[in-house]
Design a protein around this motif. Sequence first.
Motif, short mmCIF file in Angstrom:
data_model
loop_
_atom_site.label_atom_id
_atom_site.label_comp_id
_atom_site.label_asym_id
_atom_site.label_seq_id
_atom_site.Cartn_x
_atom_site.Cartn_y
_atom_site.Cartn_z
N ARG A 2 -4.28 -9.74 -1.45
CA ARG A 2 -3.46 -10.02 -0.26
C ARG A 2 -3.66 -8.96 0.81
O ARG A 2 -3.49 -9.23 2.00
CB ARG A 2 -1.98 -10.10 -0.65
CG ARG A 2 -1.64 -11.37 -1.40
CD ARG A 2 -0.16 -11.46 -1.72
NE ARG A 2 0.09 -12.77 -2.30
CZ ARG A 2 0.38 -13.87 -1.60
NH1 ARG A 2 0.48 -13.79 -0.29
NH2 ARG A 2 0.58 -15.03 -2.19
N ASN A 3 -4.00 -7.77 0.38
CA ASN A 3 -4.13 -6.64 1.30
C ASN A 3 -5.61 -6.30 1.53
O ASN A 3 -5.94 -5.18 1.91
CB ASN A 3 -3.41 -5.42 0.70
CG ASN A 3 -2.94 -4.45 1.74
OD1 ASN A 3 -2.61 -4.83 2.86
ND2 ASN A 3 -2.91 -3.18 1.38
N GLN A 4 -6.50 -7.28 1.30
CA GLN A 4 -7.92 -6.96 1.16
C GLN A 4 -8.57 -6.41 2.43
O GLN A 4 -9.54 -5.64 2.35
CB GLN A 4 -8.70 -8.16 0.65
CG GLN A 4 -8.67 -9.40 1.49
CD GLN A 4 -9.45 -10.52 0.81
OE1 GLN A 4 -10.68 -10.51 0.79
NE2 GLN A 4 -8.73 -11.47 0.24
N LYS A 5 -8.07 -6.78 3.60
CA LYS A 5 -8.68 -6.24 4.82
C LYS A 5 -8.54 -4.73 4.88
O LYS A 5 -9.41 -4.03 5.40
CB LYS A 5 -8.03 -6.88 6.05
CG LYS A 5 -8.40 -8.34 6.25
CD LYS A 5 -7.81 -8.89 7.53
CE LYS A 5 -8.24 -10.33 7.75
NZ LYS A 5 -7.66 -10.92 8.99
N ARG A 6 -7.43 -4.23 4.34
CA ARG A 6 -7.21 -2.78 4.30
C ARG A 6 -7.73 -2.17 3.00
O ARG A 6 -8.33 -1.10 2.99
CB ARG A 6 -5.72 -2.47 4.47
CG ARG A 6 -5.17 -2.81 5.85
CD ARG A 6 -3.67 -3.09 5.80
NE ARG A 6 -2.91 -2.04 5.12
CZ ARG A 6 -1.64 -2.18 4.75
NH1 ARG A 6 -0.99 -3.32 5.00
NH2 ARG A 6 -1.00 -1.20 4.17
N SER A 7 -7.50 -2.86 1.89
CA SER A 7 -7.84 -2.28 0.59
C SER A 7 -9.36 -2.18 0.38
O SER A 7 -9.85 -1.24 -0.24
CB SER A 7 -7.22 -3.10 -0.54
OG SER A 7 -7.72 -4.42 -0.57
N LYS A 8 -10.12 -3.14 0.92
CA LYS A 8 -11.57 -3.11 0.73
C LYS A 8 -12.18 -1.85 1.34
O LYS A 8 -13.08 -1.22 0.76
CB LYS A 8 -12.21 -4.36 1.33
CG LYS A 8 -13.71 -4.48 1.01
CD LYS A 8 -14.30 -5.75 1.60
CE LYS A 8 -13.80 -6.98 0.87
NZ LYS A 8 -14.49 -8.22 1.33
N GLU A 9 -11.69 -1.45 2.50
CA GLU A 9 -12.21 -0.25 3.15
C GLU A 9 -11.85 1.00 2.35
O GLU A 9 -12.68 1.91 2.20
CB GLU A 9 -11.66 -0.14 4.57
CG GLU A 9 -11.95 1.19 5.28
CD GLU A 9 -13.43 1.52 5.41
OE1 GLU A 9 -13.75 2.68 5.69
OE2 GLU A 9 -14.27 0.61 5.24
#
Length: 290
Positions: A253-260
């Motif tokens: 759900r938080n992948q835009k932030r978590s991926k970085e």
Amino acid sequence: MDIISKIKEGLGHFSPAEEKVARLIIAELSFASSASISELAQRAEVSHASITRLARSLGCENVRDLKFRLTQSAAIGERFTSQDLVDKEKISHVYASIQEILALNAGLIDEQVVEQASTAICNTRHCLVFGVGGGSSMMAQECQNRFFRLDVLSNAYSDPMMIRMAAATVNKDDVVICLSLSGVSPDVMDGARIAKEYGAQLVIICPGGALAKMADFHLPIKTQESDYIFKPSAARYAMMAAVDILSSEVAVRNQKRSKEKLRRLKVQLDQHRDKSSNMPPADKRFPLGD
């Protein structure tokens, strides 16, 4: 008073009649806790007065007080007081018990609840994690370990006083994750109650019970303890699975932030390992943060 320890400490120092009763209690705790004073005296081959004297020697007010304390000790289970030696289990039994507890818990957690809980965590300003004791405190630290790398500000607390203080500092809509293998931990329940009073949302991983009823989002687990007391409880694997389920949903759900954040972790860890590793970059599939 731990009456069993008190009795064991006194062995060899009681009068002969008291010694008979004391040794009978140690050998047959279930019988001693449920028997009448007449039955106890008859089995030990002593008078009623000897049992009364033993009660006083142990610091009990009377025989009724002694019986009450014996009942409390018997409730813990004779597997802890039995004098019989047991054979060790095979290594395979450790893996079997882990598989059994995971099978028991598979499908227990509602996917919709996980989605709602993860949304609350992704949207929160601050995520606090409470857990005390051996298993839950370790899992609280693991929760923090999972979430910080997903760009979720989180802190784990296991000290009872720190739990109370941290709970008192929450803001409305902060998220508090409460962990308890028993579901009745007084310190975690106090922290949950205080945090809820100040408007925090509660994500609780525990069996059903008083703590679970306080949850905004309850991720249930089941425990299953065996009579073999020398092996660590496998129940912590059920809690670890619940933590992994929750953190995986948060990551997606938080992948835009978590991926970085995960990319940065990978870069820095690979650079650190390069100091002693000769493996080519394409083969570096180490766990993130072992």
